[in-house]
Design an enzyme around this catalytic site. Structure first.
Site, mmCIF file in Angstrom:
data_model
loop_
_atom_site.group_PDB
_atom_site.id
_atom_site.type_symbol
_atom_site.label_atom_id
_atom_site.label_comp_id
_atom_site.label_asym_id
_atom_site.label_seq_id
_atom_site.Cartn_x
_atom_site.Cartn_y
_atom_site.Cartn_z
ATOM 1 N N LYS A 42 0.799 -1.228 0.000
ATOM 2 C CA LYS A 42 0.000 0.000 0.000
ATOM 3 C C LYS A 42 0.832 1.278 0.000
ATOM 4 C CE LYS A 42 -4.000 0.052 0.672
ATOM 5 N NZ LYS A 42 -5.443 -0.122 0.490
HETATM 6 C C1 LIG Z 1 -3.642 -6.434 4.718
HETATM 7 C C2 LIG Z 1 -4.431 -5.942 3.559
HETATM 8 N N1 LIG Z 1 -4.935 -6.828 2.697
HETATM 9 C C3 LIG Z 1 -5.679 -6.439 1.646
HETATM 10 C C4 LIG Z 1 -5.926 -5.102 1.417
HETATM 11 C C5 LIG Z 1 -6.780 -4.723 0.244
HETATM 12 O O1 LIG Z 1 -6.081 -3.974 -0.685
HETATM 13 P P1 LIG Z 1 -6.866 -2.915 -1.581
HETATM 14 O O2 LIG Z 1 -7.343 -1.838 -0.662
HETATM 15 O O3 LIG Z 1 -5.863 -2.430 -2.562
HETATM 16 O O4 LIG Z 1 -7.998 -3.640 -2.221
HETATM 17 C C6 LIG Z 1 -5.424 -4.142 2.303
HETATM 18 C C7 LIG Z 1 -5.725 -2.730 2.122
HETATM 19 O O5 LIG Z 1 -5.529 -1.922 2.984
HETATM 20 C C8 LIG Z 1 -4.650 -4.566 3.390
HETATM 21 O O6 LIG Z 1 -4.138 -3.686 4.265
#
Ligand SMILES: Cc1ncc(COP(=O)(O)O)c(C=O)c1O
Length: 350
Positions: A42
């Site tokens: 992220k």
């Molecule tokens: C640990 C984790 N997994 C999955 C995601 C999902 O990613 P996205 O927001 O790009 O869909 C996030 C998003 O913050 C996350 O922190």
């Protein structure tokens, strides 16, 4: 040896690890994006959202940023904010992994806590309202990751990396929350002429793809009841969506840790669960990639703690054994193919 001046220059170019292979020559690879600074993919989008806000004059020198976060977006924003001299306020709740909250503090972020809803669970609705209010009252820049195109744009580099590293990617499997990482990567790959399938994974209890609402402990992914799904969930590019229970997601992460020595977060465990369950269905010689959203070190007190899992009723011995069985079945199919040239793959079973 390359030496950089700022940690954010280390974002990207993360390696791949082969997790499994089938007798038909299909490979399951992990894109180790948790090896980015801050331990999460992220940080890619955090930098992009700030870059775009600076360019558009929405964030001025010495300004303030405020964003609701389960931790990873916040850590990315905190890193870029400290490098560029912004004040960063993260609106969080106690559902977030403790290690992520500690990390935010270590990176100099200011934390504003909102109460978790009655019965527990993630307080996304409340977090967002508080962040919007602070932005309104103080004039701070509120990126709003769920609806900010910069979120998805932040993964263009990831798509280029995958294309450069692998040539062809037949499927990308990822846990979705805002949708930015999966949809942003896939859109960029398709613009570059790749026909990669997008497979989204959300926790059971999340309502993004229309399932019944409920409590879940996979922090970062999914959307709870009452939370409006944002524009970064681009259904037009998603080919399949799966729901995974906490027990299965956490078992996926924990078995992979024991098998490879690599610790991934619980939501990545969910994506791995789906990938292993479905790997035998892919055509021969497919390249299937799971995106590792974040590092397992952030969950030593939760996903990797037996007592924490038992207290929440999500420790499931059978779920662990099932993941081991899948690995064993794929390993055996590779041996069988080498022995008698049979590339037959039988259903590995639920
Ligand atoms: C640990 C984790 N997994 C999955 C995601 C999902 O990613 P996205 O927001 O790009 O869909 C996030 C998003 O913050 C996350 O922190």
């Amino acid at each position: 040896m390359s030496i950089v001046q700022r940690a954010s220059e280390l974002i990207g170019d993360t390696p791949l690890l082969e997790l499994a292979r089938t007798g038909t020559g299909t490979r399951l690879l992990l894109k180790l994006d948790h090896l980015n600074p801050t331990g999460s993919c992220k940080v890619r989008m955090a930098r992009q959202m700030i870059d775009e806000a600076e360019r558009e004059g929405r964030l001025l020198p010495g300004g303030r940023i405020v964003e609701p976060t389960s931790g990873n977006t916040g850590c990315g924003l905190a890193l870029v904010a400290l490098e560029r001299g912004y004040r960063f306020t993260a609106v969080v709740d106690r559902h977030a992994a403790r290690e992520k909250l500690r990390m935010l503090t270590a990176l100099g972020a200011e934390l504003v806590f909102v109460e978790t809803p009655p019965g527990g669970g993630v307080a996304s609705v409340q977090r967002r309202a508080v962040a919007a209010r602070i932005a309104e009252e103080t004039g701070a820049f509120h990126p709003d990751q769920h609806n900010n195109a910069g979120n998805a744009n932040g993964y263009t580099g990831l798509a280029f990396e995958l294309a450069r590293q692998l040539g062809t990617v037949d499927a990308l499997i990822a846990a979705v929350g805002t949708g930015g990482s999966l949809c942003g990567t896939i859109r960029a790959m398709r613009s570059a002429g790749h026909a990669t399938r997008a497979v989204a994974v959300e926790p059971e209890g999340s309502i993004i793809f229309g399932g019944p609402p409920g409590l879940y402990h996979q922090t970062g992914a999914g959307s709870p009841a009452g939370f409006p799904v944002g524009s970064n969930i681009d259904r037009s590019v998603i080919d399949a969506a799966h729901r995974v229970s906490d027990a299965d997601a956490f078992a996926g992460a924990r078995v992979v840790a024991r098998r490879t020595g690599v610790l991934v977060g619980g939501t990545t465990g969910g994506a791995i669960h789906v990938a292993l369950r479905r790997l035998f269905t892919f055509p021969a010689e497919s390249t299937v990639v799971v995106l590792c959203n974040d590092a397992g070190e952030k969950y030593l007190d939760s996903v990797y703690d037996d007592d924490w899992l038992r207290e929440r009723g999500v420790f499931d011995e059978l779920a662990h054994r099932r993941v081991h069985r899948w690995f064993a079945a794929y390993d055996e199919s590779v041996r069988a193919a080498a022995r008698d040239g049979s590339a037959r793959l039988v259903e590995v079973g639920a």
